[in-house]
Design an enzyme around this catalytic site. Structure first.
Site, mmCIF file in Angstrom:
data_model
loop_
_atom_site.group_PDB
_atom_site.id
_atom_site.type_symbol
_atom_site.label_atom_id
_atom_site.label_comp_id
_atom_site.label_asym_id
_atom_site.label_seq_id
_atom_site.Cartn_x
_atom_site.Cartn_y
_atom_site.Cartn_z
ATOM 1 N N TRP A 72 3.939 11.762 -0.256
ATOM 2 C CA TRP A 72 3.316 10.368 -0.085
ATOM 3 C C TRP A 72 4.078 10.145 0.917
ATOM 4 O O TRP A 72 5.088 9.833 1.392
ATOM 5 C CB TRP A 72 4.397 8.865 -1.600
ATOM 6 C CG TRP A 72 3.864 7.786 -1.333
ATOM 7 C CD1 TRP A 72 2.523 7.289 -2.042
ATOM 8 C CD2 TRP A 72 4.417 6.768 -1.027
ATOM 9 N NE1 TRP A 72 2.916 5.917 -1.766
ATOM 10 C CE2 TRP A 72 3.908 5.421 -1.110
ATOM 11 C CE3 TRP A 72 5.652 6.735 0.071
ATOM 12 C CZ2 TRP A 72 4.324 4.366 -0.299
ATOM 13 C CZ3 TRP A 72 6.043 5.332 0.480
ATOM 14 C CH2 TRP A 72 5.371 4.255 0.187
ATOM 15 N N ASN A 98 11.647 15.736 -1.495
ATOM 16 C CA ASN A 98 11.244 14.107 -1.597
ATOM 17 C C ASN A 98 12.412 13.606 -0.613
ATOM 18 O O ASN A 98 13.526 13.995 -0.833
ATOM 19 C CB ASN A 98 10.617 14.107 -3.003
ATOM 20 C CG ASN A 98 10.769 13.509 -3.642
ATOM 21 O OD1 ASN A 98 11.137 11.656 -2.789
ATOM 22 N ND2 ASN A 98 11.200 12.408 -4.815
ATOM 23 N N GLY A 99 11.568 12.246 -0.810
ATOM 24 C CA GLY A 99 13.074 12.073 0.078
ATOM 25 C C GLY A 99 12.684 11.315 2.179
ATOM 26 O O GLY A 99 12.115 11.373 2.326
ATOM 27 N N GLU A 477 3.785 -12.013 -11.366
ATOM 28 C CA GLU A 477 3.531 -10.961 -12.307
ATOM 29 C C GLU A 477 1.817 -10.653 -12.317
ATOM 30 O O GLU A 477 1.444 -10.099 -12.121
ATOM 31 C CB GLU A 477 3.831 -10.245 -13.728
ATOM 32 C CG GLU A 477 3.715 -9.105 -14.176
ATOM 33 C CD GLU A 477 4.279 -7.714 -13.352
ATOM 34 O OE1 GLU A 477 4.776 -8.036 -12.878
ATOM 35 O OE2 GLU A 477 3.180 -7.004 -13.592
ATOM 36 N N LYS A 481 -0.340 -7.660 -10.425
ATOM 37 C CA LYS A 481 -1.436 -7.009 -10.794
ATOM 38 C C LYS A 481 -3.001 -6.576 -10.369
ATOM 39 O O LYS A 481 -3.537 -6.199 -9.965
ATOM 40 C CB LYS A 481 -2.140 -7.417 -12.615
ATOM 41 C CG LYS A 481 -0.675 -7.078 -13.436
ATOM 42 C CD LYS A 481 0.027 -6.156 -13.645
ATOM 43 C CE LYS A 481 1.548 -5.823 -12.895
ATOM 44 N NZ LYS A 481 2.456 -4.794 -12.848
ATOM 45 N N GLU A 484 -2.787 -4.661 -6.450
ATOM 46 C CA GLU A 484 -2.300 -4.028 -6.910
ATOM 47 C C GLU A 484 -3.123 -2.745 -6.436
ATOM 48 O O GLU A 484 -3.725 -2.056 -6.107
ATOM 49 C CB GLU A 484 -0.656 -3.035 -6.582
ATOM 50 C CG GLU A 484 -1.263 -3.632 -8.527
ATOM 51 C CD GLU A 484 0.072 -2.650 -9.521
ATOM 52 O OE1 GLU A 484 1.196 -3.497 -10.269
ATOM 53 O OE2 GLU A 484 0.659 -1.969 -8.893
ATOM 54 N N HIS A 500 3.767 -28.272 -0.614
ATOM 55 C CA HIS A 500 4.973 -28.046 0.767
ATOM 56 C C HIS A 500 4.128 -26.824 1.475
ATOM 57 O O HIS A 500 5.025 -25.997 2.612
ATOM 58 C CB HIS A 500 5.855 -27.590 0.551
ATOM 59 C CG HIS A 500 6.478 -28.531 -0.775
ATOM 60 N ND1 HIS A 500 6.762 -29.793 -0.357
ATOM 61 C CD2 HIS A 500 6.674 -28.765 -2.290
ATOM 62 C CE1 HIS A 500 7.419 -30.755 -1.619
ATOM 63 N NE2 HIS A 500 7.041 -30.128 -2.576
ATOM 64 N N LYS A 599 3.932 5.463 -8.054
ATOM 65 C CA LYS A 599 4.634 5.107 -9.559
ATOM 66 C C LYS A 599 6.256 5.447 -9.324
ATOM 67 O O LYS A 599 7.191 4.456 -9.888
ATOM 68 C CB LYS A 599 4.171 6.257 -10.568
ATOM 69 C CG LYS A 599 4.563 5.409 -11.878
ATOM 70 C CD LYS A 599 3.658 4.535 -13.237
ATOM 71 C CE LYS A 599 4.010 4.310 -13.714
ATOM 72 N NZ LYS A 599 3.529 2.390 -14.032
HETATM 73 C C1 F6R Z 1 3.589 -2.786 -9.996
HETATM 74 C C2 F6R Z 1 4.801 -1.744 -10.526
HETATM 75 C C3 F6R Z 1 6.130 -1.808 -9.615
HETATM 76 C C4 F6R Z 1 7.003 -1.217 -10.523
HETATM 77 C C5 F6R Z 1 8.275 -1.697 -8.970
HETATM 78 C C6 F6R Z 1 9.591 -1.052 -9.889
HETATM 79 O O1 F6R Z 1 2.527 -2.776 -11.380
HETATM 80 O O2 F6R Z 1 4.665 -1.177 -11.101
HETATM 81 O O3 F6R Z 1 5.771 -2.898 -9.014
HETATM 82 O O4 F6R Z 1 7.492 -1.874 -10.676
HETATM 83 O O5 F6R Z 1 7.735 -0.222 -8.575
HETATM 84 O O6 F6R Z 1 9.820 0.519 -10.101
HETATM 85 P P1 F6R Z 1 10.555 0.332 -11.858
HETATM 86 O O7 F6R Z 1 10.535 0.413 -12.784
HETATM 87 O O8 F6R Z 1 10.181 2.740 -12.106
HETATM 88 O O9 F6R Z 1 11.868 0.851 -10.975
#
Ligand code: F6R
Length: 604
Positions: A72, A98-99, A477, A481, A484, A500, A599
């Site tokens: 990524w 990774n990092g 929230e 959704k 994204e 405002h 993810k």
């Molecule tokens: C949105 C989504 C992200 C995660 C965020 C934190 O649908 O999945 O905004 O919520 O990257 O991830 P976690 O919960 O794994 O710390």
């Protein structure tokens, strides 16, 4: 986010690594690669794009050992050269990483002056050159010297052509696990132990500059002073089941439909008569005077709702901080502050870093998490599992409602301890809470109505999502959704705040989705809807059954079952999830793996 994998053992390393990469795909990535040793030489194949592309072009000879990667992009564009593995100048060493290496630029310059030539724009390539520079026959020693130069975080797997039967791994503040099974004579390394796909595996986790030399029959771990140490291992029980869509078109919609069950699982055994958490001995919470919720993205939205609940029901000062910001504040934290770190994955770098920072103030830390073996669960003082089952779609849905369920119970648990709720009130509250799964089922049963609305709204490029009180974080929230997975501009606002400034943007091509199910603010949000309508913006309202007035103002209406305000986010957010899903489908988007997203966000 990047995933690393490595295999040594009697099975075909290439096939095992490809299977490992399939398990890492859900984290989100833009390139893949695999490398190994064949007849004393490093060979590799790497490709920008999906894993299927790498598989199509694979022409590697039989390998003795292999490492693999999903990238990524952080440093350098998405192209074949920047994909991992990266090699040193002589082609003797291959590294997957990774990092982020924060000082890679300075290191690169120094190495360049010493004659190194680079073939990618990545920070990772610097690591391969550094190891090579320090290699004098012992790769543990070379790795130890190399990582001492690195600033930043990393999980590394390294192979060297002179050591064809050993994987070398090192980690700093980035998850890296080694799995082994003595009977099978094999070992694996991965950033996610769930990628191992093996029953009854012993797993150890590297951290704090630890280095492991991993062969099929032996694992040696060294600490940062290069002293051999023995590590605690955990047994990963093998109910491993590869993720499946179970007849649904996407993981996201499958996970949305699982919510009546996953919420029940989060509640199970925790609210019989009174609220109990066997994970939380009362002494742990006795002296708590304030609560800090930490999280990112969806988990932060759950934290915002929890902060409102805590203030209102448990009467404890509570606030929610975005983890990436919390770290750099000068907070007034004390040992009487409970820090609740919320994370589906338990590997989010910002959340981990903020929790570690809070520990320095002597705060007690509690993780609310969906992954038992995660770093967050291991590092916090106490942890509550969501029990929502693996969430595969990058877009978080069922984890959010499970977070809400657990956080609601946590509020009630505190309210009980602090005597802020009478047994009668508690009983009534729990009755409402237990009715939530059935209410969500009711919404799922009318999903076709949201699908019709999605067809109507799919062509708009901009949206405001607005709400008041519990409906404000719910609107945020739902907007998250939509943006994204559909790539449309959707922003959550407190409804009263539109006038405002943001209201200047409204016009007939700029709809507003209004989350109205908070009864206490019904009149106020009705006025806000009128203001929006007066600017010609189309209005889609999500309102609860008794809210007659809203229906007469909005252009479109979706009704959610009635409940108390404190629990209104559940049904409304599920309506928002379905709306986002169907709009993304109308627009032909890659729903489970939206572009640019990961993810598991393991870099800060
Ligand atoms: C949105 C989504 C992200 C995660 C965020 C934190 O649908 O999945 O905004 O919520 O990257 O991830 P976690 O919960 O794994 O710390």
């Amino acid at each position: 986010m990047c995933g690393v994998f490595g295999y040594v053992g009697k099975e075909d390393p290439l096939s095992v690594c490809l299977a490992g990469l399939e398990q890492l795909e859900y984290r989100g990535y833009d390139s893949t690669g695999i490398g190994g040793i064949c007849k004393g030489e490093i060979v590799f194949c790497k490709k920008a794009g999906k894993l299927s592309l790498l598989k199509q072009g694979l022409d590697l000879p039989p390998l003795e050992i292999a490492i693999a990667h999903t990238r990524w992009a952080t440093h350098g564009r998405v192209n074949d050269q920047n994909a991992h593995p990266h090699l040193d100048g002589s082609g003797a060493i291959a590294v997957v990483h990774n990092g982020i290496i924060e000082n890679y630029d300075a290191l690169r310059e120094d190495l360049r002056k010493e004659g190194a030539r680079f073939s990618s724009e990545t920070d990772t390539e610097v690591i391969a050159h550094l190891i090579s520079k320090h290699y004098q026959g012992d790769l543990v020693e070379a790795l130890h010297k190399a990582i001492a130069w690195l600033k930043g975080i990393f999980a590394l797997v390294v192979i060297h052509k002179n050591h064809p039967h050993e994987l070398y791994a090192a980690a700093r503040a980035c998850p890296l696990s080694v799995g082994f099974n003595d009977e099978r004579n094999e070992a694996m390394v991965s950033s996610d132990p769930n990628a191992f796909q093996r029953p009854r595996l012993n797993v150890l986790f590297l951290q704090s500059n630890e280095i492991a030399r991993v062969s099929s029959s032996r694992i040696d771990v060294y600490d940062q002073r290069l002293k051999k140490i023995s590590k605690k291992t955990e047994r990963l029980e093998g109910n491993f089941q590869p993720p499946a869509k179970g007849g649904f078109e996407h993981y996201m919609i499958k996970e949305i439909y699982e919510q009546p069950i996953t919420i029940q699982k989060s509640l199970f055994g925790r609210c019989n008569g009174e609220v109990q958490f066997e994970e939380l001995p009362p002494y742990f919470l006795n002296k708590i005077k304030q609560v800090w919720f930490l999280g990112c993205g969806t988990s932060a939205n759950a934290g915002r709702i929890a902060a409102l609940l805590f203030e209102e029901i448990a009467r404890i000062p509570a606030q929610c901080e975005i983890a990436s910001e919390a770290r750099y504040r000068t907070p007034l934290l004390t040992p009487e502050t409970l820090v609740v770190a919320i994370s589906q994955s338990g590997e989010t770098a910002d959340t981990l870093a903020a929790m570690r920072e809070a520990k320095k103030y002597g705060c007690k830390t509690l993780a609310i998490c969906n992954v038992k073996s995660s770093t967050l669960m291991r590092e916090s003082d106490a942890g509550i599992l969501l029990n929502a089952g693996p969430e595969i779609s990058v877009c978080s849905t069922k984890a959010f409602t499970s977070q809400l369920a657990v956080l609601t119970l946590l509020t009630l648990y505190f309210a009980q301890l602090k005597k802020q709720i009478s047994p009668k009130q508690l009983h009534s509250f729990l009755e409402h809470l237990r009715a939530i799964p059935a209410q969500i089922q009711q919404i799922l049963d009318t999903a076709s109505d949201l699908q019709k609305l999605a067809k109507k709204y799919a062509d708009y490029e901009h949206f405001f999502f607005m709400g008041r009180r519990y409906m404000f974080p719910t609107a945020c929230e739902a907007a998250l959704k939509l943006k994204e997975i559909s790539y449309v501009n959707a922003n959550g606002y407190p409804a009263g705040e539109l006038k405002h400034g943001p209201i200047a943007l409204l016009n007939p091509r700029f709809p507003v989705v209004a989350f109205c199910a908070n009864q206490q603010t019904e009149e106020k949000i009705s006025s806000n809807l009128m203001e929006v309508k007066a600017r010609g913006a189309p209005v889609l309202a999500i309102a609860s059954e008794p809210q007659e007035n809203i229906g007469s103002i909005a252009d479109d209406l979706f009704r959610v079952p009635h409940t108390i305000d404190e629990l209104s986010p559940f049904a409304s957010v599920v309506a928002g999830q379905l709306l986002a899903y169907y709009i993304a489908k109308e627009r032909g988007c890659d729903i489970d793996q939206p572009r640019n997203l990961a993810k598991s966000v393991t870099v800060e």
